[in-house]
Structure formats: C-alpha cells, structure tokens
Design a protein around this motif. Structure first.
Motif, PDB file in Angstrom:
ATOM      1  N   PHE A 112       0.797  -1.234   0.000  1.00  0.00           N
ATOM      2  CA  PHE A 112       0.000   0.000   0.000  1.00  0.00           C
ATOM      3  C   PHE A 112       0.828   1.282   0.000  1.00  0.00           C
ATOM      4  O   PHE A 112       0.277   2.366  -0.238  1.00  0.00           O
ATOM      5  N   GLY A 113       2.135   1.180   0.279  1.00  0.00           N
ATOM      6  CA  GLY A 113       2.935   2.391   0.357  1.00  0.00           C
ATOM      7  C   GLY A 113       2.535   3.230   1.558  1.00  0.00           C
ATOM      8  O   GLY A 113       1.882   2.760   2.482  1.00  0.00           O
ATOM      9  N   ILE A 114       2.934   4.491   1.546  1.00  0.00           N
ATOM     10  CA  ILE A 114       2.562   5.413   2.616  1.00  0.00           C
ATOM     11  C   ILE A 114       1.209   6.031   2.246  1.00  0.00           C
ATOM     12  O   ILE A 114       1.129   6.900   1.378  1.00  0.00           O
ATOM     13  N   SER A 115       0.163   5.570   2.883  1.00  0.00           N
ATOM     14  CA  SER A 115      -1.191   6.009   2.545  1.00  0.00           C
ATOM     15  C   SER A 115      -2.109   5.769   3.729  1.00  0.00           C
ATOM     16  O   SER A 115      -1.713   5.180   4.742  1.00  0.00           O
ATOM     17  N   ILE A 116      -3.359   6.215   3.594  1.00  0.00           N
ATOM     18  CA  ILE A 116      -4.334   5.970   4.650  1.00  0.00           C
ATOM     19  C   ILE A 116      -4.640   4.487   4.759  1.00  0.00           C
ATOM     20  O   ILE A 116      -4.980   3.976   5.831  1.00  0.00           O
ATOM     21  N   SER A 117      -4.470   3.747   3.648  1.00  0.00           N
ATOM     22  CA  SER A 117      -4.744   2.305   3.660  1.00  0.00           C
ATOM     23  C   SER A 117      -3.777   1.570   4.580  1.00  0.00           C
ATOM     24  O   SER A 117      -4.172   0.666   5.317  1.00  0.00           O
ATOM     25  N   ILE A 118      -2.500   1.953   4.554  1.00  0.00           N
ATOM     26  CA  ILE A 118      -1.543   1.255   5.410  1.00  0.00           C
ATOM     27  C   ILE A 118      -1.820   1.541   6.885  1.00  0.00           C
ATOM     28  O   ILE A 118      -1.679   0.658   7.738  1.00  0.00           O
ATOM     29  N   VAL A 119      -2.267   2.752   7.179  1.00  0.00           N
ATOM     30  CA  VAL A 119      -2.620   3.085   8.563  1.00  0.00           C
ATOM     31  C   VAL A 119      -3.807   2.235   9.006  1.00  0.00           C
ATOM     32  O   VAL A 119      -3.819   1.680  10.116  1.00  0.00           O
ATOM     33  N   LYS A 120      -4.796   2.126   8.121  1.00  0.00           N
ATOM     34  CA  LYS A 120      -5.988   1.329   8.445  1.00  0.00           C
ATOM     35  C   LYS A 120      -5.638  -0.129   8.673  1.00  0.00           C
ATOM     36  O   LYS A 120      -6.044  -0.740   9.676  1.00  0.00           O
ATOM     37  N   TYR A 121      -4.862  -0.699   7.758  1.00  0.00           N
ATOM     38  CA  TYR A 121      -4.591  -2.129   7.854  1.00  0.00           C
ATOM     39  C   TYR A 121      -3.542  -2.459   8.913  1.00  0.00           C
ATOM     40  O   TYR A 121      -3.532  -3.572   9.446  1.00  0.00           O
ATOM     41  N   ILE A 122      -2.665  -1.520   9.242  1.00  0.00           N
ATOM     42  CA  ILE A 122      -1.765  -1.714  10.383  1.00  0.00           C
ATOM     43  C   ILE A 122      -2.583  -1.822  11.667  1.00  0.00           C
ATOM     44  O   ILE A 122      -2.344  -2.688  12.512  1.00  0.00           O
ATOM     45  N   THR A 123      -3.554  -0.935  11.805  1.00  0.00           N
ATOM     46  CA  THR A 123      -4.447  -0.984  12.961  1.00  0.00           C
ATOM     47  C   THR A 123      -5.214  -2.297  12.993  1.00  0.00           C
ATOM     48  O   THR A 123      -5.306  -2.965  14.033  1.00  0.00           O
ATOM     49  N   PHE A 124      -5.760  -2.684  11.850  1.00  0.00           N
ATOM     50  CA  PHE A 124      -6.573  -3.890  11.737  1.00  0.00           C
ATOM     51  C   PHE A 124      -5.763  -5.135  12.085  1.00  0.00           C
ATOM     52  O   PHE A 124      -6.177  -5.957  12.915  1.00  0.00           O
ATOM     53  N   ILE A 125      -4.594  -5.281  11.490  1.00  0.00           N
ATOM     54  CA  ILE A 125      -3.788  -6.478  11.713  1.00  0.00           C
ATOM     55  C   ILE A 125      -3.266  -6.525  13.153  1.00  0.00           C
ATOM     56  O   ILE A 125      -3.158  -7.612  13.744  1.00  0.00           O
ATOM     57  N   SER A 126      -2.962  -5.389  13.734  1.00  0.00           N
ATOM     58  CA  SER A 126      -2.533  -5.365  15.135  1.00  0.00           C
ATOM     59  C   SER A 126      -3.636  -5.908  16.044  1.00  0.00           C
ATOM     60  O   SER A 126      -3.371  -6.700  16.965  1.00  0.00           O
ATOM     61  N   ILE A 127      -4.855  -5.499  15.783  1.00  0.00           N
ATOM     62  CA  ILE A 127      -5.999  -5.995  16.562  1.00  0.00           C
ATOM     63  C   ILE A 127      -6.183  -7.489  16.338  1.00  0.00           C
ATOM     64  O   ILE A 127      -6.444  -8.251  17.281  1.00  0.00           O
ATOM     65  N   LEU A 128      -6.025  -7.941  15.101  1.00  0.00           N
ATOM     66  CA  LEU A 128      -6.173  -9.368  14.787  1.00  0.00           C
ATOM     67  C   LEU A 128      -5.149 -10.214  15.527  1.00  0.00           C
ATOM     68  O   LEU A 128      -5.461 -11.318  16.001  1.00  0.00           O
ATOM     69  N   ILE A 129      -3.915  -9.728  15.618  1.00  0.00           N
ATOM     70  CA  ILE A 129      -2.865 -10.467  16.315  1.00  0.00           C
ATOM     71  C   ILE A 129      -3.255 -10.682  17.776  1.00  0.00           C
ATOM     72  O   ILE A 129      -3.148 -11.795  18.312  1.00  0.00           O
ATOM     73  N   VAL A 130      -3.714  -9.619  18.421  1.00  0.00           N
ATOM     74  CA  VAL A 130      -4.099  -9.712  19.836  1.00  0.00           C
ATOM     75  C   VAL A 130      -5.293 -10.650  19.998  1.00  0.00           C
ATOM     76  O   VAL A 130      -5.278 -11.563  20.838  1.00  0.00           O
ATOM     77  N   VAL A 131      -6.336 -10.436  19.202  1.00  0.00           N
ATOM     78  CA  VAL A 131      -7.554 -11.246  19.319  1.00  0.00           C
ATOM     79  C   VAL A 131      -7.264 -12.711  19.016  1.00  0.00           C
ATOM     80  O   VAL A 131      -7.688 -13.613  19.754  1.00  0.00           O
ATOM     81  N   GLY A 132      -6.540 -12.962  17.935  1.00  0.00           N
ATOM     82  CA  GLY A 132      -6.279 -14.334  17.526  1.00  0.00           C
ATOM     83  C   GLY A 132      -5.455 -15.110  18.534  1.00  0.00           C
ATOM     84  O   GLY A 132      -5.779 -16.267  18.856  1.00  0.00           O
ATOM     85  N   ILE A 133      -4.390 -14.500  19.061  1.00  0.00           N
ATOM     86  CA  ILE A 133      -3.514 -15.212  19.994  1.00  0.00           C
ATOM     87  C   ILE A 133      -4.196 -15.410  21.341  1.00  0.00           C
ATOM     88  O   ILE A 133      -4.087 -16.479  21.962  1.00  0.00           O
ATOM     89  N   ILE A 134      -4.939 -14.395  21.805  1.00  0.00           N
ATOM     90  CA  ILE A 134      -5.665 -14.557  23.074  1.00  0.00           C
ATOM     91  C   ILE A 134      -6.697 -15.669  22.957  1.00  0.00           C
ATOM     92  O   ILE A 134      -6.847 -16.502  23.857  1.00  0.00           O
ATOM     93  N   ASP A 135      -7.421 -15.709  21.840  1.00  0.00           N
ATOM     94  CA  ASP A 135      -8.416 -16.765  21.642  1.00  0.00           C
ATOM     95  C   ASP A 135      -7.743 -18.131  21.577  1.00  0.00           C
ATOM     96  O   ASP A 135      -8.247 -19.123  22.110  1.00  0.00           O
ATOM     97  N   PHE A 136      -6.585 -18.198  20.937  1.00  0.00           N
ATOM     98  CA  PHE A 136      -5.839 -19.455  20.852  1.00  0.00           C
ATOM     99  C   PHE A 136      -5.392 -19.921  22.239  1.00  0.00           C
ATOM    100  O   PHE A 136      -5.461 -21.112  22.558  1.00  0.00           O
ATOM    101  N   ASN A 137      -4.948 -18.968  23.071  1.00  0.00           N
ATOM    102  CA  ASN A 137      -4.437 -19.317  24.402  1.00  0.00           C
ATOM    103  C   ASN A 137      -5.541 -19.627  25.403  1.00  0.00           C
ATOM    104  O   ASN A 137      -5.373 -20.495  26.265  1.00  0.00           O
ATOM    105  N   THR A 138      -6.654 -18.902  25.308  1.00  0.00           N
ATOM    106  CA  THR A 138      -7.680 -18.982  26.355  1.00  0.00           C
ATOM    107  C   THR A 138      -9.036 -19.489  25.858  1.00  0.00           C
ATOM    108  O   THR A 138      -9.915 -19.751  26.680  1.00  0.00           O
ATOM    109  N   THR A 139      -9.223 -19.593  24.543  1.00  0.00           N
ATOM    110  CA  THR A 139     -10.513 -19.915  23.900  1.00  0.00           C
ATOM    111  C   THR A 139     -11.581 -18.876  24.245  1.00  0.00           C
ATOM    112  O   THR A 139     -12.772 -19.179  24.221  1.00  0.00           O
ATOM    113  N   ASN A 140     -11.147 -17.663  24.540  1.00  0.00           N
ATOM    114  CA  ASN A 140     -12.074 -16.563  24.832  1.00  0.00           C
ATOM    115  C   ASN A 140     -11.771 -15.370  23.942  1.00  0.00           C
ATOM    116  O   ASN A 140     -10.608 -15.095  23.635  1.00  0.00           O
TER     117      ASN A 140
END
Length: 272
Positions: A117-145
């Motif tokens: 995406f280069g330096i754009s609003i899209s990279i800011v959006k998807y950086i935010t999105f993927i950061s949230i996914l990492i937290v949600v996915g790993i917590i769910d994997f560890n705790t099933t919650n």
C-alpha cells in the motif's frame, strides 16, 4: 531549458533519481519494520495482560517470575531476547519464545503492508486492523475466549476510518455491508448449531467485515472455514484434539483476514 550542469545528461539524472527513490523506499521499509517490532512488543503486553484483566498502560513491564522491573535496554524488540539469551537478567528464568516471535512477525506484516500500500491511509488502516487481529487471535488461541475489550477497539477503529473515508468522499456502504455479512452469517451459524461457535467469533467477523468491505469479506469467510477445517482435521488425526473438543475459531478468522488484506483482491481477480 538551461542546465546548471550541462555535462550531466538527462539519462544520468533519471538513473540518479531512480536510485534515490529506491534508497528512500528501502529506508522507509526498514523504519516500518522497526516500528512494527516496537508495536509487536506492546501487543505482547496486551496478549498477556488482557486475560488477567490488568492495565496495558500503567503497570511497568516486569518479569513474571521474580517481579523485577525490566529496564528499557532489555525491552528492545527481538534484540534484547537475543542478547539475554532468552533469560531474565535478574532471576535467570526462561523468557517465552513467543515474545520475540510476535515482535518479528508484526514487523514483517507491517513491512508487507508497506510494500503493498505504500505510505497512505490504507496502510494506517490495515496496520491498525492487523494489530488488533494479532491480539484477538492469539488470546483466543491461548484462552478460547474473545474479550470485548479487544473487539470494541476494533469496532471503534473501523468506524473512525469509515468516517474519514466518508469525509473525503470515498464510498463506505461496502464496509457496512461487509460487517453485516460477517456478523450476520456467524450469528446464523451460532443459532442453527445452538452454540457450535461463540458470539465472540461473530464479533470478530463483524469487525473484519467493517475493515474489509463486502467483496473481501466473502474471501475472508471462505478462507476462515477452509483453514479451520484443515487445522481441525490435522489436530484430530494427530490426536491432539478429539471431535468433541472445542477448537477456537478466532485464530482462523485472524489468519484468513491477514491473507485477505494481502492477497484478497488477487484471489478475487483470479476467481472472476
């Protein structure tokens, strides 16, 4: 046009400019990667503390074994783990490998987003999105919650980006429809199977749809079920899970969403 240096031809100027652009491209890529590892370090804090209902901001980083406060020079992403040889400086207790792995993977994903995406609003959006996914996915994997504290951050973030899109005149209906598709389909499955999936999975899919839009939400859902099915078969055949065991679906949604962000449009184009 008058040339200040008439002995330098235009081809050399063009080549010099291309080299300069390449160096800047690589330079920004390195910065993005380092930034990603730093954010990955914070994501580790979220992954560890949210299930314990601890603040992710106010309590200083400390060793989970001896309780000693960790100095700033021992918090350098990836590098500190290598320097300390994976052990606490004070008590010698082993540090989990998952911490540098999360930091490194986050840096790599940020770098891949920059390449796409280069330096754009899209990279800011998807950086935010993927950061949230990492937290949600790993917590769910560890705790099933799936914790509401994580999905509400995703929902608020998606609304902020939709508001910015609307402000600049970019269509936002597709993202609303994506959220309805993701959340609606999972809600239907939960009702039909009478709890075969959790409502936290519905929250994740709703947020993913709000970030991805209608078309890419189709791709994300398809990949989620494919990845989930393959993983379930492997776990059952290997004896690590039985057919009656609960397998968290959040990590598969997260993995599918990351793939969709990076390759979803290519998958759609190939299919169509």
């Amino acid at each position: 046009m008058y040339k200040i240096f008439p002995f330098v031809n235009d081809n050399n100027n063009k080549n010099t400019k291309k080299c300069g652009d390449l160096y800047m491209y690589i330079y920004y890529g390195i910065i993005i990667f380092i930034f990603g590892t730093i954010i990955g370090s914070f994501l580790n804090v979220c992954i560890y503390r949210i299930p314990l209902q601890e603040s992710v901001v106010y309590t200083p980083s400390h060793c989970t074994s001896c309780g000693r406060k960790i100095k700033w020079y021992d918090l350098i992403p990836v590098a500190s783990y290598i320097v300390l040889k994976g052990k606490c400086r004070y008590c010698g207790e082993k540090i989990s490998k998952k911490y540098p792995i999360v930091e490194f993977v986050t840096g790599i994903l940020y770098l891949m987003l920059y390449v796409k995406f280069g330096i754009s609003i899209s990279i800011v959006k998807y950086i935010t999105f993927i950061s949230i996914l990492i937290v949600v996915g790993i917590i769910d994997f560890n705790t099933t919650n799936v914790y509401f504290e994580t999905t509400i951050v995703g929902l608020i973030s998606s609304i902020i980006f939709l508001a910015s899109y609307y402000y600049i005149g970019f269509p936002v209906k597709t993202y609303v429809y994506g959220g309805i598709l993701g959340g609606g389909l999972l809600s239907l499955i939960i009702v039909i199977t009478k709890g075969g999936m959790g409502w936290g999975d519905m929250e994740i899919c709703f947020v993913c749809g709000m970030f991805l839009g209608l078309e890419l939400t189709f791709v994300m859902l398809f990949l989620s079920f494919v990845i989930g099915a393959i993983a379930a078969v492997i776990l059952i055949l290997s004896g690590k899970k039985s057919r009656k065991d609960y397998i968290p679906f959040g990590p598969f949604i997260a993995a599918a969403s990351v793939i969709t962000v990076l390759l979803g449009q290519n998958i759609l184009n190939w299919y169509l």
